[in-house]
Design a protein around this motif. Sequence first.
Motif, PDB file in Angstrom:
ATOM      1  N   ASP A  84     -60.660  21.539 -39.518  1.00  0.00           N
ATOM      2  CA  ASP A  84     -61.312  22.822 -39.759  1.00  0.00           C
ATOM      3  C   ASP A  84     -61.677  23.413 -38.397  1.00  0.00           C
ATOM      4  OD1 ASP A  84     -62.576  24.943 -40.991  1.00  0.00           O
ATOM      5  OD2 ASP A  84     -64.433  23.846 -41.352  1.00  0.00           O
ATOM      6  N   PHE A  85     -61.064  24.545 -38.056  1.00  0.00           N
ATOM      7  CA  PHE A  85     -61.333  25.186 -36.770  1.00  0.00           C
ATOM      8  C   PHE A  85     -62.381  26.280 -36.942  1.00  0.00           C
ATOM      9  CE2 PHE A  85     -58.351  23.235 -34.058  1.00  0.00           C
ATOM     10  CZ  PHE A  85     -57.219  22.978 -34.798  1.00  0.00           C
TER      11      PHE A  85
ATOM     12  N   CYS B 122     -64.061  25.853 -31.135  1.00  0.00           N
ATOM     13  CA  CYS B 122     -63.158  26.159 -30.013  1.00  0.00           C
ATOM     14  C   CYS B 122     -63.597  27.416 -29.285  1.00  0.00           C
ATOM     15  CB  CYS B 122     -61.739  26.404 -30.522  1.00  0.00           C
ATOM     16  SG  CYS B 122     -61.113  25.173 -31.590  1.00  0.00           S
ATOM     17  N   GLU B 123     -63.056  27.553 -28.088  1.00  0.00           N
ATOM     18  CA  GLU B 123     -63.184  28.796 -27.339  1.00  0.00           C
ATOM     19  C   GLU B 123     -62.291  29.848 -27.999  1.00  0.00           C
ATOM     20  OE1 GLU B 123     -65.214  29.312 -24.855  1.00  0.00           O
ATOM     21  OE2 GLU B 123     -65.840  27.235 -24.590  1.00  0.00           O
ATOM     22  N   ALA B 124     -62.563  31.117 -27.733  1.00  0.00           N
ATOM     23  CA  ALA B 124     -61.788  32.198 -28.342  1.00  0.00           C
ATOM     24  C   ALA B 124     -60.335  32.199 -27.884  1.00  0.00           C
ATOM     25  CB  ALA B 124     -62.433  33.547 -28.019  1.00  0.00           C
TER      26      ALA B 124
ATOM     27  N   ALA C 219     -65.190   7.624 -36.538  1.00  0.00           N
ATOM     28  CA  ALA C 219     -65.478   9.054 -36.426  1.00  0.00           C
ATOM     29  C   ALA C 219     -65.820   9.422 -34.985  1.00  0.00           C
ATOM     30  CB  ALA C 219     -66.621   9.429 -37.368  1.00  0.00           C
ATOM     31  N   ARG C 220     -66.582   8.585 -34.322  1.00  0.00           N
ATOM     32  CA  ARG C 220     -66.928   8.856 -32.920  1.00  0.00           C
ATOM     33  C   ARG C 220     -65.709   8.758 -32.009  1.00  0.00           C
ATOM     34  NH1 ARG C 220     -72.513   5.405 -32.690  1.00  0.00           N
ATOM     35  NH2 ARG C 220     -73.762   6.889 -33.878  1.00  0.00           N
ATOM     36  N   ALA C 221     -64.804   7.833 -32.310  1.00  0.00           N
ATOM     37  CA  ALA C 221     -63.605   7.668 -31.482  1.00  0.00           C
ATOM     38  C   ALA C 221     -62.733   8.914 -31.537  1.00  0.00           C
ATOM     39  CB  ALA C 221     -62.812   6.447 -31.946  1.00  0.00           C
ATOM     40  N   ILE C 222     -62.512   9.445 -32.728  1.00  0.00           N
ATOM     41  CA  ILE C 222     -61.672  10.645 -32.819  1.00  0.00           C
ATOM     42  C   ILE C 222     -62.405  11.856 -32.255  1.00  0.00           C
ATOM     43  CG2 ILE C 222     -62.215  11.440 -35.138  1.00  0.00           C
ATOM     44  CD1 ILE C 222     -59.073  11.732 -35.376  1.00  0.00           C
ATOM     45  N   ALA C 223     -63.726  11.907 -32.395  1.00  0.00           N
ATOM     46  CA  ALA C 223     -64.486  13.009 -31.812  1.00  0.00           C
ATOM     47  C   ALA C 223     -64.389  12.987 -30.296  1.00  0.00           C
ATOM     48  CB  ALA C 223     -65.944  12.938 -32.256  1.00  0.00           C
TER      49      ALA C 223
ATOM     50  N   PRO D  15     -58.436  20.621 -23.962  1.00  0.00           N
ATOM     51  CA  PRO D  15     -58.858  21.906 -23.392  1.00  0.00           C
ATOM     52  C   PRO D  15     -59.137  22.939 -24.489  1.00  0.00           C
ATOM     53  CG  PRO D  15     -56.516  21.516 -23.005  1.00  0.00           C
ATOM     54  CD  PRO D  15     -57.065  20.278 -23.611  1.00  0.00           C
ATOM     55  N   GLY D  16     -60.201  23.701 -24.291  1.00  0.00           N
ATOM     56  CA  GLY D  16     -60.572  24.754 -25.226  1.00  0.00           C
ATOM     57  C   GLY D  16     -61.515  24.306 -26.322  1.00  0.00           C
ATOM     58  N   VAL D  17     -61.847  23.022 -26.378  1.00  0.00           N
ATOM     59  CA  VAL D  17     -62.733  22.494 -27.416  1.00  0.00           C
ATOM     60  C   VAL D  17     -64.148  22.442 -26.880  1.00  0.00           C
ATOM     61  CG1 VAL D  17     -63.260  20.478 -28.837  1.00  0.00           C
ATOM     62  CG2 VAL D  17     -60.888  21.148 -28.461  1.00  0.00           C
ATOM     63  N   ARG D  18     -65.065  23.021 -27.632  1.00  0.00           N
ATOM     64  CA  ARG D  18     -66.476  23.026 -27.233  1.00  0.00           C
ATOM     65  C   ARG D  18     -67.245  21.885 -27.882  1.00  0.00           C
ATOM     66  NH1 ARG D  18     -68.992  28.653 -26.331  1.00  0.00           N
ATOM     67  NH2 ARG D  18     -70.772  27.326 -26.636  1.00  0.00           N
ATOM     68  N   ARG D  19     -67.019  21.697 -29.197  1.00  0.00           N
ATOM     69  CA  ARG D  19     -67.786  20.689 -29.930  1.00  0.00           C
ATOM     70  C   ARG D  19     -66.944  20.184 -31.098  1.00  0.00           C
ATOM     71  NH1 ARG D  19     -72.927  23.170 -32.313  1.00  0.00           N
ATOM     72  NH2 ARG D  19     -71.329  24.122 -33.560  1.00  0.00           N
ATOM     73  N   VAL D  20     -67.141  18.929 -31.457  1.00  0.00           N
ATOM     74  CA  VAL D  20     -66.402  18.320 -32.566  1.00  0.00           C
ATOM     75  C   VAL D  20     -67.375  17.566 -33.453  1.00  0.00           C
ATOM     76  CG1 VAL D  20     -64.603  16.676 -33.197  1.00  0.00           C
ATOM     77  CG2 VAL D  20     -64.348  18.038 -31.136  1.00  0.00           C
TER      78      VAL D  20
END
Length: 182
Positions: free
Chosen positions: A167-168, A132-134, A97-101, A108-113
């Motif tokens: 899930d976005f 994600c960012e808007a 789970a940590r590896a894919i996170a 780019p555009g990803v804030r948190r996973v």
Amino acid sequence: MFNRVWLALTGLVLLGGGGTALAAGLFRASRPLVTASTSRWVAAHLWFWPAVAGGSLTVAMLGSAWLAAQWRCRTLRRLAMGDARARTTRMAARVAARAIAADVTSYPGVRRVRTRLSGSARRPAMRVRVMCEADADLGELAWRIRDDAMVRLRTTLNRADLGGVIDFRVKRADRNEDRRVI
């Protein structure tokens, strides 16, 4: 397997009860379903209707508890590398789970996973929740997660059966609240 057996038994009981009531209604249409002696017996025993209500309430509570148990997602603690039926090397699921996170966070555009492995050892499933960012391109992100990060994880674990759900959640620029997108 256990749930399927109970579902099948419940279905058979309900089918039998419904078939019996239908047959009684079709073939005994001229006669009442409850005889006069049955009505007198019920009237003489005051405990009958409270017992019926208690039994119905018990069945409803058991059914509700069973349904609630179906909604719970069991988090997978250990994951087999390779064939789950064979005696293979096992690893902590949180490592995968940590590896894919880490992979998805670098896009780019990803804030948190947030990721979670659930299911069983034979049918694991990865849930990836991406904030994600808007202005992020969700199609591009979905493609990269599905065809890059998940493929790399499946290859590393030698598990072609590892499925997943993405899930976005998009962080809107005009307000500080999240909006669920997919």
